[in-house]
Design an enzyme around this catalytic site. Sequence first.
Site: not given
Ligand SMILES: NC(=O)NCCC[C@H](N)C(=O)O
Length: 273
Positions: A95, A141, A256, A75-76, A27, A171, A70
């Site tokens: 995700r 998010r 991340c 981290e997410d 994404l 974020h 992704d």
């Molecule tokens: N903690 C972060 O900064 N995560 C990056 C996530 C990028 C991923 N392409 C997203 O849009 O979710």
Amino acid sequence: MSPAQVPDHRPGTALVRRPGPRFDDGLTTHIDRVPVDPDLAARQWADYVAAFRAGGWATVEVEPADDLPDAPFVEDTVVVVDDLAVVARPGARERLAETTGTERALAGLGFRIERITAPATLDGGDVLKLGSSWFVGVGGRTSHEGARQLADLVAPLDIRVVPVRTSRALHLKTTVTALPDGTLLGYVPLLDEPDAFPNLTPVPERNGWRVVLLGDDRLLVSTSAPRTSQMLVDRGYELVAVDISELEKRESSVTCLSVRLRGLTLGTEDACC
Ligand SMILES: NC(=O)NCCC[C@H](N)C(=O)O
């Protein structure tokens, strides 16, 4: 005092997840979309992991998820404190399935598992830990209900959650990051509520300036923010710089790509899946 309140910057264990063949499909929301070279992305990810290991960290790899573009942004998918792993519920539908592998890895390592539950959402990238105060970005998010659920789960550890509106970047941690001494670095034009943060030091670059703490005065940084890096060197930090340009094309940063497990010290061999 809870161990969560005591900053511990010693090397420990980093949880990571390798990019798969569909990484280019990841994404993008706030940046222009340009094609990714998947082979170079894989090499840069390996260099990122190698930087941890060279710094004395062990690494644990979450099982690969080739159908989830992704997935490397591990981290997410979780927020870890002490022996507690709060499995996130990512705010992007694409995700949601990423958390399964992360939960399996952390349960296997002996962490106590709790979960953010539907319909709430929470991305780990929205959680900025500053001692016993955690700032949580809401409005993108992460939902208010996600922040509230996290607050309830960490309250027994004497951690207070402070919701902060986050609408101008992906974020909260896209916009603000902590240094080992508690100083916060931030890119002010992207912060909805800059006054919410104590000791905020503005950074000169919009992208690529985030840092990961490898040790007391050692920071992992990206080569894409040279002016911020110079500012950190001038403040006495030793920098370990990695080129993650292909990974950054999918709106990521050094933060991340890992979850640092401070309470856990493994051997220096890789542990996979
Ligand atoms: N903690 C972060 O900064 N995560 C990056 C996530 C990028 C991923 N392409 C997203 O849009 O979710």
